[in-house]
Design a protein around this motif. Structure first.
Motif, PDB file in Angstrom:
ATOM      1  N   MET A   1      -4.169   1.602  -1.965  1.00  0.00           N
ATOM      2  CA  MET A   1      -3.540   2.374  -3.528  1.00  0.00           C
ATOM      3  C   MET A   1      -3.651   0.958  -4.221  1.00  0.00           C
ATOM      4  O   MET A   1      -3.024   0.400  -4.287  1.00  0.00           O
ATOM      5  CB  MET A   1      -2.542   2.439  -2.464  1.00  0.00           C
TER       6      MET A   1
ATOM      7  N   CYS B   1      -0.097  -0.036  -5.658  1.00  0.00           N
ATOM      8  CA  CYS B   1       1.450  -0.662  -5.262  1.00  0.00           C
ATOM      9  C   CYS B   1       1.079  -2.573  -5.821  1.00  0.00           C
ATOM     10  O   CYS B   1       0.052  -3.047  -5.456  1.00  0.00           O
ATOM     11  CB  CYS B   1       0.727  -0.560  -3.774  1.00  0.00           C
TER      12      CYS B   1
ATOM     13  N   HIS C   1      -2.946  -0.164   3.420  1.00  0.00           N
ATOM     14  CA  HIS C   1      -1.292   0.386   2.720  1.00  0.00           C
ATOM     15  C   HIS C   1      -1.258   1.334   3.954  1.00  0.00           C
ATOM     16  O   HIS C   1      -1.984   2.205   4.024  1.00  0.00           O
ATOM     17  CB  HIS C   1      -2.184   0.505   1.430  1.00  0.00           C
TER      18      HIS C   1
ATOM     19  N   SER D   1       3.459   2.940   3.935  1.00  0.00           N
ATOM     20  CA  SER D   1       4.127   2.676   2.294  1.00  0.00           C
ATOM     21  C   SER D   1       5.654   2.953   3.209  1.00  0.00           C
ATOM     22  O   SER D   1       6.247   1.776   3.216  1.00  0.00           O
ATOM     23  CB  SER D   1       4.223   3.908   2.445  1.00  0.00           C
ATOM     24  N   THR D   2       5.980   2.788   4.914  1.00  0.00           N
ATOM     25  CA  THR D   2       7.270   2.559   5.522  1.00  0.00           C
ATOM     26  C   THR D   2       6.958   3.207   6.939  1.00  0.00           C
ATOM     27  O   THR D   2       6.053   3.181   7.314  1.00  0.00           O
ATOM     28  CB  THR D   2       7.654   3.731   5.046  1.00  0.00           C
TER      29      THR D   2
ATOM     30  N   ASP E   1       5.616   5.884   7.945  1.00  0.00           N
ATOM     31  CA  ASP E   1       4.218   6.317   7.892  1.00  0.00           C
ATOM     32  C   ASP E   1       3.545   6.179   9.339  1.00  0.00           C
ATOM     33  O   ASP E   1       2.166   5.605   8.655  1.00  0.00           O
ATOM     34  CB  ASP E   1       3.218   6.286   6.440  1.00  0.00           C
TER      35      ASP E   1
ATOM     36  N   ASN F   1      12.780   2.487   4.008  1.00  0.00           N
ATOM     37  CA  ASN F   1      13.749   3.112   2.829  1.00  0.00           C
ATOM     38  C   ASN F   1      14.627   3.055   1.999  1.00  0.00           C
ATOM     39  O   ASN F   1      14.856   1.708   2.535  1.00  0.00           O
ATOM     40  CB  ASN F   1      13.487   4.722   3.508  1.00  0.00           C
TER      41      ASN F   1
ATOM     42  N   PHE G   1       7.335  -0.887  -1.256  1.00  0.00           N
ATOM     43  CA  PHE G   1       6.809   0.835  -0.287  1.00  0.00           C
ATOM     44  C   PHE G   1       5.347   0.511   0.373  1.00  0.00           C
ATOM     45  O   PHE G   1       4.606   1.596  -0.084  1.00  0.00           O
ATOM     46  CB  PHE G   1       7.251   1.732  -0.849  1.00  0.00           C
ATOM     47  N   HIS G   2       4.891  -1.090   0.366  1.00  0.00           N
ATOM     48  CA  HIS G   2       3.938  -1.236   1.208  1.00  0.00           C
ATOM     49  C   HIS G   2       4.624  -1.952   2.351  1.00  0.00           C
ATOM     50  O   HIS G   2       5.443  -2.970   2.461  1.00  0.00           O
ATOM     51  CB  HIS G   2       3.183  -1.994   0.647  1.00  0.00           C
TER      52      HIS G   2
END
Ligand code: 5GP
Ligand code: ZN
Length: 114
Positions: free
Chosen positions: A1, A4, A46, A48-49, A52, A89, A97-98
């Motif tokens: 990404m 990031c 990568h 994000s959270t 994911d 979050n 957000f990695h």
């Protein structure tokens, strides 16, 4: 990404104080440490959270724990104890957000966390 922060750190585009690296995992000191030892452990992939994560990512998350255990041992934290934290979050305090695991140690911790 491309946009990031932690991908850029992983790629060496933003400098960091590297603690550990292998094919799947990268670890570096937090720029704003909340304890005498505060290391961030990220998958090179990568993600994000935690929301994911896919089934295929189970192994990589295990590798984050293995890295956390090994770094804690190298830092002399194994007996006294340490904390491994993953925020998910905004309300949990995630700001990057990695996915990353915080390794915190070297002081007494309180519970519950704030
Ligand atoms: P989060 O709040 O998302 O769980 O954790 C993000 C962490 O990344 C924070 O502890 C913050 O201090 C750290 N951090 C943010 N920007 C940088 C940076 O550019 N370099 C390093 N080494 N850590 C960073
Ligand atoms: Zn990333």
């Amino acid at each position: 990404m491309t946009d990031c922060l932690f991908c850029k750190i992983r790629d060496g585009d933003i400098p960091c104080d590297t603690v550990f690296e292998n094919d799947d995992v990268f670890a570096f000191n937090d720029v704003n440490p909340q304890a005498p030892v505060h290391v961030l452990i990220i998958p090179k992939k990568h993600i994000s959270t935690v929301n994911d994560l896919e089934d295929v990512d189970e192994a990589i998350m295990g590798k984050l724990f293995s890295a956390g255990k090994n770094i804690a041992s190298q830092k002399g934290l194994s007996v006294d104890g340490y904390r491994l934290v993953v925020n998910c979050n905004e309300k949990a305090g995630q700001t990057v957000f990695h996915i990353h695991m915080h390794l915190l140690g070297g002081r007494n911790m309180t519970w519950p966390p704030g």
